[in-house]
Design an enzyme around this catalytic site. Structure first.
Site, PDB file in Angstrom:
ATOM      1  N   CYS A   2       0.841  -1.182   0.000  1.00  0.00           N
ATOM      2  CA  CYS A   2       0.000   0.000   0.000  1.00  0.00           C
ATOM      3  C   CYS A   2       0.881   1.238   0.000  1.00  0.00           C
ATOM      4  O   CYS A   2       2.082   1.167   0.242  1.00  0.00           O
ATOM      5  CB  CYS A   2      -0.905   0.001   1.228  1.00  0.00           C
ATOM      6  SG  CYS A   2      -1.891  -1.507   1.400  1.00  0.00           S
ATOM      7  N   LYS A 604       3.302  -2.392  -7.859  1.00  0.00           N
ATOM      8  CA  LYS A 604       4.658  -2.222  -8.373  1.00  0.00           C
ATOM      9  C   LYS A 604       5.700  -2.725  -7.388  1.00  0.00           C
ATOM     10  O   LYS A 604       6.656  -3.398  -7.756  1.00  0.00           O
ATOM     11  CB  LYS A 604       4.888  -0.740  -8.673  1.00  0.00           C
ATOM     12  CG  LYS A 604       6.261  -0.410  -9.235  1.00  0.00           C
ATOM     13  CD  LYS A 604       6.373  -0.870 -10.667  1.00  0.00           C
ATOM     14  CE  LYS A 604       7.674  -0.445 -11.301  1.00  0.00           C
ATOM     15  NZ  LYS A 604       7.871  -1.056 -12.608  1.00  0.00           N
TER      16      LYS A 604
END
EC number: 2.6.1.16
Length: 609
Positions: A2, A604
């Site tokens: 996150c 990512k």
């Protein structure tokens, strides 16, 4: 995985946090939210979806508040709903928290808190933090003590930021096996999972080490402590960033821009580490005792693992040193042999990959001789935790599916192989010149390759297919593993990669009439063998797409479609053929109408195990 962003200062904090969260969406985009203290009450807004959805909730963003914390989520515990979105609050709505990581003992803690009469609103592990903190604070009325006690109860990975309605000018934040960076501005402080999120406002930063927490108060320098409440002095680091990551430069997607960035990125690495004659500069790894290593162990995840796999093939072909390649998530539980003269190499684009960081600690515990890192972020945990780090110099990469960072990894690993071969006297002067000149031609060859329209036009006729097989041999095998992964990541197609010689050992049973098989034929040593493998699948009525050197026009006789690649040196081939796989995957995702930069279920930077 996150993204956390916090702001404490005198500017429009909500707007700054929303802007920062947008730059962190590569870390997750299931839901988003923010919390602020307004007139001694918590102000909370959160929503399912992208940060833009959160921004749409604010008709007028100017909210009178000094402190704001925000979050963009990639779900690990609890499905993506508004209730499970961060920030989370305690029962009394006195404090709010945003969290990145996984709390491994959350079930145990939840049972204990539930037994004390505390009710939970969400399904997440993150809510544990704020409920536990609230309990300690009610008893002690001491922010620092309560935060420290809370952190001491948590096992797993935790980066978090917390605010309390009675302390509107303070943010508490912590790092435990998950990154968190403080940005130091003039009478303002930023808190983020990635320093590039506040780069616009300040280039001065302090990275919290694992096991540290900070008290950020308005008008004061952050105070950093460890879990024994010992105050820690932190050096201020200067952030370096060479580009505006938000600029797509006219391209429709970040991924496409980053694909076309590669010639320039590779040129930069070549100029930095090679002389005009093509020799590796003596300064490259000059402070590493490279001749003393008897073997090499490479540890990585995902695409970085594929880069390491290719490094094994290249290094072992250049110099007689055994190379072991390990999946990071398996390595720490497997206890593989580590010799006393082993070089450990940790590859991670972000430098924060949780499993690779865990492997770093395990290698340290095993007293490995030397640790070399390969990553893109100088202030990352891996960069700071190894003995020496090679940086990708790829600039900011926003597209979730890696492109330019991956090819930078490949080139640096080729440089490493050449350095090893040089110090061991494994190459003649003529070979050194030939190899170097072959690599120096890469940027121009990449430009030529990217001008090939067939890379883009191939996809539309196959956009209805739901499975692909990729074949490659020797240096092309890691390349097809990466190509298949790209097709999975952004086109959501089941794609499997095999060494060509393995087809008859089982996978050929998957071949039926019209099955698309993509054969990478860029390794001259096994070219004839690949022709044989293509004939095998053609005999079963597969539809064969051949990726081959432009001088191999004969390949049309054994394939249905051809994409030709400029002829190149064998050390340059993996980079060129990797770019082919990237563009093919991009073209397929575009043909299928997929969200290319933000594919579903992916983030990512994988900062949780």
């Amino acid at each position: 995985m996150c993204g956390i962003f916090g702001y404490l200062g005198n500017q429009d904090g909500v707007s700054i946090v929303l802007e920062g969260l947008a730059k962190l969406e590569y870390r997750g985009y299931d839901s988003a939210g923010l919390a602020a203290v307004v007139e001694q009450e918590l102000f909370i807004r959160k929503t399912v979806g992208r940060v833009q959805e959160l921004s749409n909730l604010f008709q007028e963003r100017e909210i009178p508040t000094a402190s704001v914390i925000g979050h963009t989520r990639w779900a690990t515990h609890g499905v993506p709903t508004e209730i499970n979105a961060h920030p989370h609050v305690d029962e009394g709505r006195s404090c709010a928290v945003v969290h990145n990581g996984i709390i491994e003992n959350f079930k145990e803690l939840r049972r204990e808190l539930t037994a004390q009469g505390i009710s939970f609103a969400s399904d997440t592990d993150s809510e544990i933090i704020v409920q536990l903190f609230s309990l300690y604070y009610q008893e002690s009325q001491d922010l620092v003590f309560s935060f420290c006690q809370t952190l001491a109860q948590l096992r797993g990975s935790v980066a978090c930021a917390l605010i309390h309605k009675d302390h509107p000018h303070t943010i508490l934040c912590a790092s435990q096996e998950s990154p968190l960076i403080l940005g130091l501005g003039k009478e303002e402080t930023f808190i983020a999972s990635d320093s590039r999120a506040f780069f616009k406002y300040t280039r001065h930063s302090q990275a919290l080490a694992s096991g540290e927490f900070a008290i950020v108060s308005q008008g004061k320098e952050p105070e950093v402590y460890n879990l024994e409440l010992k105050k820690i002095h932190k050096d201020v680091r200067q952030i370096t960033c060479s580009e505006d990551a938000s600029d797509k430069s006219g391209y429709g997607y970040y991924m496409l821009k980053e694909i076309y960035d590669q010639p320039e990125v590779l040129e930069g690495l070549i100029q930095k580490h090679m002389d005009e004659e093509g020799h590796i500069l003596s300064e490259f790894l000059s402070d590493v005792p490279i001749k003393s290593f008897k073997e090499i162990t490479i540890v990585a995840c995902g695409s970085s693992y594929h880069a390491g796999y290719l490094a094994k093939y290249i290094i072992e072909s250049l110099v007689s040193i055994p190379v072991h390649i390990e999946v990071a998530s398996e390595f720490r539980y497997r206890r593989p042999y580590i010799g006393k003269d082993t070089l450990g190499i940790l590859i991670s684009q972000s430098g924060e990959t949780a499993d690779t960081l865990a492997a770093l600690k395990e290698l340290r515990r095993r007293n490995i001789a030397y640790l070399l890192g390969i990553c893109n972020v100088p202030e990352s945990a891996i960069a700071l935790g190894v003995d020496h780090c090679l940086f990708l110099e790829a600039g900011v990469e926003i597209g979730v599916a890696t492109t330019k960072a991956f090819t930078s990894q490949l080139l640096l690993l080729v440089f490493l192989g050449l350095k090893l071969a040089n110090v061991h006297g494994a190459l003649t002067h003529a070979e050194q010149c030939s190899f170097g000149q072959g690599l120096q031609s890469l940027p121009d060859l990449c430009q030529k390759l990217l001008a090939n329209e067939s890379l883009h036009s191939w996809a539309q006729p196959y956009s209805y297919e739901d499975k692909f097989l990729f074949l490659g041999r020797r240096l092309m095998y890691p390349v097809v593993m990466e190509a298949a992964l790209k097709l999975k990541e952004i086109a959501y197609i089941e794609a499997n990669a095999y060494p060509g010689g393995e087809m008859k050992h089982g996978p050929i049973a998957l071949i039926s009439k019209g099955t698309p098989v993509i054969a990478f034929c860029g390794d001259d040593i096994v070219y004839e063998k690949m022709i044989g493998n293509m004939m095998e699948v053609k005999a079963r009525h597969a539809h064969v797409i051949a990726i081959a050197p432009e001088s191999r026009e004969d390949i049309a006789a054994v394939s249905d479609q051809q994409i030709f690649v400029p002829d190149c040196h064998f050390l340059a081939a993996p980079v060129l053929y990797t770019i082919v796989g990237q563009v093919m995957a991009y073209a397929m995702a575009l043909a299928k109408g997929m969200e290319i930069d933000c594919p579903r279920n992916l983030a990512k930077s994988v900062t949780v195990e």
